[in-house]
Design a protein around this motif. Structure first.
Motif, short mmCIF file in Angstrom:
data_model
loop_
_atom_site.label_atom_id
_atom_site.label_comp_id
_atom_site.label_asym_id
_atom_site.label_seq_id
_atom_site.Cartn_x
_atom_site.Cartn_y
_atom_site.Cartn_z
N LYS B 4 0.86 -1.18 0.00
CA LYS B 4 0.00 0.00 0.00
C LYS B 4 0.90 1.23 0.00
O LYS B 4 1.80 1.32 0.84
CB LYS B 4 -0.89 0.01 1.24
N TYR B 6 0.94 5.39 0.16
CA TYR B 6 0.20 6.60 0.47
C TYR B 6 1.04 7.78 0.02
O TYR B 6 2.19 7.91 0.45
CB TYR B 6 -0.03 6.72 1.97
N THR B 8 1.25 11.91 -0.12
CA THR B 8 0.66 13.14 0.40
C THR B 8 1.49 14.33 -0.04
O THR B 8 2.69 14.21 -0.24
CB THR B 8 0.63 13.12 1.95
N GLN B 38 -5.84 16.33 0.89
CA GLN B 38 -6.13 15.14 0.09
C GLN B 38 -4.84 14.55 -0.45
O GLN B 38 -3.94 15.27 -0.88
CB GLN B 38 -7.06 15.49 -1.09
N GLY B 39 -4.77 13.23 -0.42
CA GLY B 39 -3.62 12.55 -1.00
C GLY B 39 -4.07 11.45 -1.94
O GLY B 39 -5.25 11.37 -2.30
N LYS B 40 -3.14 10.62 -2.34
CA LYS B 40 -3.44 9.50 -3.21
C LYS B 40 -3.08 8.20 -2.50
O LYS B 40 -2.26 8.17 -1.60
CB LYS B 40 -2.63 9.61 -4.51
N TYR B 41 -3.72 7.14 -2.92
CA TYR B 41 -3.55 5.86 -2.26
C TYR B 41 -3.51 4.79 -3.34
O TYR B 41 -4.35 4.79 -4.24
CB TYR B 41 -4.75 5.66 -1.33
N PHE B 42 -2.49 3.94 -3.30
CA PHE B 42 -2.36 2.89 -4.30
C PHE B 42 -2.27 1.53 -3.61
O PHE B 42 -1.53 1.38 -2.64
CB PHE B 42 -1.09 3.08 -5.14
N GLU B 43 -3.00 0.56 -4.13
CA GLU B 43 -2.85 -0.83 -3.68
C GLU B 43 -2.19 -1.61 -4.80
O GLU B 43 -2.74 -1.69 -5.91
CB GLU B 43 -4.21 -1.44 -3.35
N ILE B 44 -1.03 -2.16 -4.51
CA ILE B 44 -0.27 -2.89 -5.52
C ILE B 44 -0.24 -4.36 -5.13
O ILE B 44 0.29 -4.72 -4.07
CB ILE B 44 1.17 -2.34 -5.61
N LEU B 67 4.97 6.96 -8.74
CA LEU B 67 3.68 7.31 -8.15
C LEU B 67 3.67 8.67 -7.46
O LEU B 67 2.60 9.23 -7.23
CB LEU B 67 3.26 6.22 -7.15
N ARG B 76 4.59 7.02 1.76
CA ARG B 76 4.75 6.04 2.82
C ARG B 76 4.33 4.70 2.24
O ARG B 76 3.35 4.63 1.49
CB ARG B 76 3.82 6.45 3.97
#
Lengths: 81, 81
Positions: B4, B6, B8, B38-44, B67, B76
């Protein structure tokens, strides 16, 4: 007090943006990647006087009513001091 | 194995999108909010054969190189089985 809200597309919903990122990183030479999905992340700074259970309730209500689209998205809330 | 990421904005960088959200939720009657970012979040999703330390290294390299924008963003990484 800080609340963190994670919003992700439901597993059954297609994520073309994630697929585009996956395709790009594979082109760049990264291997072993089965799937990438993109979500949103919010950090909400709450007044120090707000109690932890109220902070969680507020953040969950905000996540449900404003920050996510419940038709296609799930959310998760974490609260920390 | 799932990583995961994160992303920011750095604390010194203005976040007009977060400010717009904050303004909107305040108009909707939510109180006690000092700041929203607001941030972004990625699940790899990585291949099961990838070792945990390699998964972390890959995810961190991907977060740094693809990313996030290291000029204005922090990231993070969390890795879980």
């Amino acid at each position: 007090m800080r609340a963190k809200v994670y919003v992700t597309l439901k597993p059954s919903v297609l994520d073309p943006q994630g697929k585009a990122i996956q395709h790009s990183v594979e082109q760049l030479g990264y291997g072993g990647i089965e799937d990438i999905r993109q979500g949103k992340y919010f950090e909400i700074e709450l007044d120090e006087s707000v109690k932890e259970e109220d902070a969680r309730a507020t953040a969950e209500r905000m996540a449900r009513e404003v920050l996510s689209n419940p038709v296609i998205e799930d959310f998760r809330v974490e609260v920390e001091r």
